[in-house]
Design an enzyme around this catalytic site. Sequence first.
Site, PDB file in Angstrom:
ATOM      1  N   GLU A  44      71.655  21.832  81.102  1.00  0.00           N
ATOM      2  CA  GLU A  44      72.071  22.938  81.864  1.00  0.00           C
ATOM      3  C   GLU A  44      73.414  22.830  82.447  1.00  0.00           C
ATOM      4  OE1 GLU A  44      69.882  25.568  81.806  1.00  0.00           O
ATOM      5  OE2 GLU A  44      68.735  24.387  80.437  1.00  0.00           O
TER       6      GLU A  44
ATOM      7  N   GLU B  44      67.178  25.680  90.426  1.00  0.00           N
ATOM      8  CA  GLU B  44      67.561  25.589  89.120  1.00  0.00           C
ATOM      9  C   GLU B  44      66.589  24.730  88.094  1.00  0.00           C
ATOM     10  OE1 GLU B  44      69.776  26.459  86.241  1.00  0.00           O
ATOM     11  OE2 GLU B  44      70.921  26.644  88.332  1.00  0.00           O
TER      12      GLU B  44
ATOM     13  N   GLU C  75      62.512  29.252  81.992  1.00  0.00           N
ATOM     14  CA  GLU C  75      63.252  29.552  80.730  1.00  0.00           C
ATOM     15  C   GLU C  75      62.661  28.740  79.415  1.00  0.00           C
ATOM     16  OE1 GLU C  75      67.464  28.880  81.233  1.00  0.00           O
ATOM     17  OE2 GLU C  75      67.824  30.880  82.274  1.00  0.00           O
TER      18      GLU C  75
ATOM     19  N   LYS D  57      63.074  35.561  82.764  1.00  0.00           N
ATOM     20  CA  LYS D  57      64.411  34.687  82.928  1.00  0.00           C
ATOM     21  C   LYS D  57      65.256  35.261  83.868  1.00  0.00           C
ATOM     22  CE  LYS D  57      64.534  32.977  78.300  1.00  0.00           C
ATOM     23  NZ  LYS D  57      65.326  32.708  77.158  1.00  0.00           N
ATOM     24  N   ASP D  58      65.641  36.670  84.177  1.00  0.00           N
ATOM     25  CA  ASP D  58      66.730  37.104  85.044  1.00  0.00           C
ATOM     26  C   ASP D  58      65.988  36.862  86.364  1.00  0.00           C
ATOM     27  OD1 ASP D  58      68.182  37.973  82.989  1.00  0.00           O
ATOM     28  OD2 ASP D  58      67.652  40.182  83.292  1.00  0.00           O
TER      29      ASP D  58
END
Length: 126
Positions: free
Chosen positions: A26, A67, A74, A92-93
């Site tokens: 990530e 995170e 995700e 996801k958003d």
Amino acid sequence: MKPHRHSLYRTFANAAAGVVHAFKTERNMKIHAAAALMVFIAAALLQLDLIRWLFLLLAVGLVFTAELINTAIEAVVDLVSPQVHPYARIAKDTAAGAVLVAAIVAVGIGIGVFYEPIRGWIGSLL
């Protein structure tokens, strides 16, 4: 039938593997880690007191946790909905929005923690 329970060691090893995976894959986790490192270096240079350090640790932990949860959401969304779907996008958003909120809160904490020490340091230079 009950699912197999892993040993406590295995449970922590799996959790650590998840954290390592997020750091390796990530981009934003790498950015957060670099920012945290700079914050901790600044805190050490300014010799912040314990309470200020604890606030910084809490802020960094908040962002890292958000995170990690975003990464997990995700991955699950990609697994169950490999094609584009409006609900997948919302999930996801929204998860990404949680990271954004955590980062904004962390910046606010950072401003509160560093304001007086930096003001004092600048004052000592003048």
